[in-house]
Design a protein around this motif. Structure first.
Motif, PDB file in Angstrom:
ATOM      1  N   GLY A 145       0.840  -1.185   0.000  1.00 31.38           N
ATOM      2  CA  GLY A 145       0.000   0.000   0.000  1.00 31.38           C
ATOM      3  C   GLY A 145       0.875   1.234   0.000  1.00 31.38           C
ATOM      4  N   ASN A 146       0.279   2.389   0.350  1.00 29.73           N
ATOM      5  CA  ASN A 146       1.097   3.603   0.482  1.00 29.73           C
ATOM      6  C   ASN A 146       2.245   3.330   1.436  1.00 29.73           C
ATOM      7  OD1 ASN A 146      -0.559   5.000  -1.244  1.00 29.73           O
ATOM      8  ND2 ASN A 146      -1.774   5.924   0.396  1.00 29.73           N
ATOM      9  N   VAL A 147       1.925   2.594   2.497  1.00 29.98           N
ATOM     10  CA  VAL A 147       2.931   2.089   3.426  1.00 29.98           C
ATOM     11  C   VAL A 147       2.725   0.582   3.477  1.00 29.98           C
ATOM     12  CG1 VAL A 147       3.733   2.082   5.812  1.00 29.98           C
ATOM     13  CG2 VAL A 147       2.914   4.210   4.793  1.00 29.98           C
ATOM     14  N   ASN A 148       3.767  -0.171   3.142  1.00 30.85           N
ATOM     15  CA  ASN A 148       3.684  -1.635   3.201  1.00 30.85           C
ATOM     16  C   ASN A 148       3.701  -2.056   4.666  1.00 30.85           C
ATOM     17  OD1 ASN A 148       4.000  -1.705   0.346  1.00 30.85           O
ATOM     18  ND2 ASN A 148       6.210  -1.581   0.609  1.00 30.85           N
ATOM     19  N   ILE A 149       2.833  -2.998   5.018  1.00 29.76           N
ATOM     20  CA  ILE A 149       2.745  -3.444   6.409  1.00 29.76           C
ATOM     21  C   ILE A 149       3.070  -4.928   6.505  1.00 29.76           C
ATOM     22  CG2 ILE A 149       1.188  -3.775   8.395  1.00 29.76           C
ATOM     23  CD1 ILE A 149       1.745  -0.859   7.910  1.00 29.76           C
ATOM     24  N   LEU A 150       3.937  -5.276   7.452  1.00 28.58           N
ATOM     25  CA  LEU A 150       4.271  -6.653   7.752  1.00 28.58           C
ATOM     26  C   LEU A 150       3.626  -7.025   9.084  1.00 28.58           C
ATOM     27  CD1 LEU A 150       7.587  -8.536   7.521  1.00 28.58           C
ATOM     28  CD2 LEU A 150       6.440  -8.435   9.722  1.00 28.58           C
ATOM     29  N   ILE A 151       2.982  -8.187   9.116  1.00 32.54           N
ATOM     30  CA  ILE A 151       2.480  -8.747  10.368  1.00 32.54           C
ATOM     31  C   ILE A 151       3.165 -10.090  10.559  1.00 32.54           C
ATOM     32  CG2 ILE A 151       0.492  -9.733  11.576  1.00 32.54           C
ATOM     33  CD1 ILE A 151      -1.226  -7.600  10.339  1.00 32.54           C
ATOM     34  N   GLY A 152       3.795 -10.254  11.714  1.00 30.72           N
ATOM     35  CA  GLY A 152       4.424 -11.521  12.060  1.00 30.72           C
ATOM     36  C   GLY A 152       3.508 -12.295  12.992  1.00 30.72           C
ATOM     37  N   ILE A 153       3.364 -13.592  12.719  1.00 27.75           N
ATOM     38  CA  ILE A 153       2.596 -14.437  13.635  1.00 27.75           C
ATOM     39  C   ILE A 153       3.487 -15.576  14.116  1.00 27.75           C
ATOM     40  CG2 ILE A 153       0.353 -13.898  12.606  1.00 27.75           C
ATOM     41  CD1 ILE A 153       0.391 -16.789  11.425  1.00 27.75           C
ATOM     42  N   GLU A 154       3.173 -16.055  15.289  1.00 26.28           N
ATOM     43  CA  GLU A 154       3.889 -17.176  15.878  1.00 26.28           C
ATOM     44  C   GLU A 154       2.906 -18.326  16.049  1.00 26.28           C
ATOM     45  OE1 GLU A 154       6.226 -18.289  20.006  1.00 26.28           O
ATOM     46  OE2 GLU A 154       5.229 -16.363  19.817  1.00 26.28           O
ATOM     47  N   ILE A 155       3.272 -19.473  15.531  1.00 25.76           N
ATOM     48  CA  ILE A 155       2.469 -20.683  15.699  1.00 25.76           C
ATOM     49  C   ILE A 155       3.183 -21.551  16.720  1.00 25.76           C
ATOM     50  CG2 ILE A 155       1.557 -22.750  14.588  1.00 25.76           C
ATOM     51  CD1 ILE A 155       1.615 -21.153  11.930  1.00 25.76           C
ATOM     52  N   ASP A 156       2.493 -21.866  17.801  1.00 25.38           N
ATOM     53  CA  ASP A 156       3.075 -22.697  18.857  1.00 25.38           C
ATOM     54  C   ASP A 156       2.407 -24.068  18.818  1.00 25.38           C
ATOM     55  OD1 ASP A 156       3.638 -23.959  21.375  1.00 25.38           O
ATOM     56  OD2 ASP A 156       4.263 -22.009  22.135  1.00 25.38           O
ATOM     57  N   TYR A 157       3.139 -25.078  18.320  1.00 28.38           N
ATOM     58  CA  TYR A 157       2.584 -26.424  18.193  1.00 28.38           C
ATOM     59  C   TYR A 157       2.276 -27.042  19.552  1.00 28.38           C
ATOM     60  CZ  TYR A 157       4.525 -26.350  13.401  1.00 28.38           C
ATOM     61  OH  TYR A 157       4.838 -26.034  12.106  1.00 28.38           O
ATOM     62  N   ARG A 158       3.139 -26.788  20.520  1.00 28.97           N
ATOM     63  CA  ARG A 158       2.991 -27.438  21.832  1.00 28.97           C
ATOM     64  C   ARG A 158       1.839 -26.860  22.647  1.00 28.97           C
ATOM     65  NH1 ARG A 158       7.721 -30.647  22.316  1.00 28.97           N
ATOM     66  NH2 ARG A 158       9.373 -29.866  21.000  1.00 28.97           N
ATOM     67  N   LYS A 159       1.660 -25.546  22.557  1.00 27.90           N
ATOM     68  CA  LYS A 159       0.579 -24.895  23.320  1.00 27.90           C
ATOM     69  C   LYS A 159      -0.695 -24.762  22.501  1.00 27.90           C
ATOM     70  CE  LYS A 159       3.661 -22.422  26.403  1.00 27.90           C
ATOM     71  NZ  LYS A 159       4.142 -21.112  26.830  1.00 27.90           N
ATOM     72  N   ASP A 160      -0.598 -25.148  21.233  1.00 32.51           N
ATOM     73  CA  ASP A 160      -1.791 -25.204  20.383  1.00 32.51           C
ATOM     74  C   ASP A 160      -2.442 -23.837  20.159  1.00 32.51           C
ATOM     75  OD1 ASP A 160      -3.010 -27.174  18.891  1.00 32.51           O
ATOM     76  OD2 ASP A 160      -4.680 -27.376  20.278  1.00 32.51           O
TER      77      ASP A 160
END
Length: 132
Positions: free
Chosen positions: A88-103
């Protein structure tokens, strides 16, 4: 859902197609904790527009549900870190964390990213253009 998750906000869903495309073995609802929202506003707020900051949950949903690029930051035995980028006018990054052990899956960060950093990640194979 545990009591500690009552104040968490649902911001999207990590679906089967996306998991397959990225080689991840987990799907589910993506949540944003009050702590990460506070972190984003404090650490990255000066780089985000008032429009984004005022509607941060809705903006997260928009990026997660319709990213232009996705990529795997890292995968471990315990989980994975995934990036979503919306141009977009400003590119945005969203980071997510997937925790297999804690589901669970949660947003770990959100910040602006430059075109050159996107290009570099594409060139290195860390990002792919995403079409649903």
């Amino acid at each position: 859902m545990e009591d500690r998750f009552c104040t968490y906000k649902r911001v999207g869903y990590f679906n089967n197609k996306l998991a397959e495309d990225l080689g991840v073995k987990f799907t589910g609802t993506i949540y944003a904790s009050p702590g990460v929202l506070k972190h984003i506003k404090k650490k990255h707020g000066k780089h985000l527009s008032k429009k984004v900051l005022g509607n941060i949950i809705e903006y997260m949903k928009c990026v997660i549900e319709g990213p232009d690029y996705v990529g795997v930051y890292c995968i471990t035995d315990d989980g994975a870190h995934i990036e979503f980028i919306k141009e977009g006018n400003v590119n945005i990054l969203i980071g997510i964390e997937i925790d297999y052990r804690k589901d669970y899956i949660n947003v770990s960060t959100m910040y602006p990213i430059t075109d050159s950093k996107i290009d570099s990640r594409i060139f290195s194979g860390k990002l792919i253009r995403y079409t649903d």
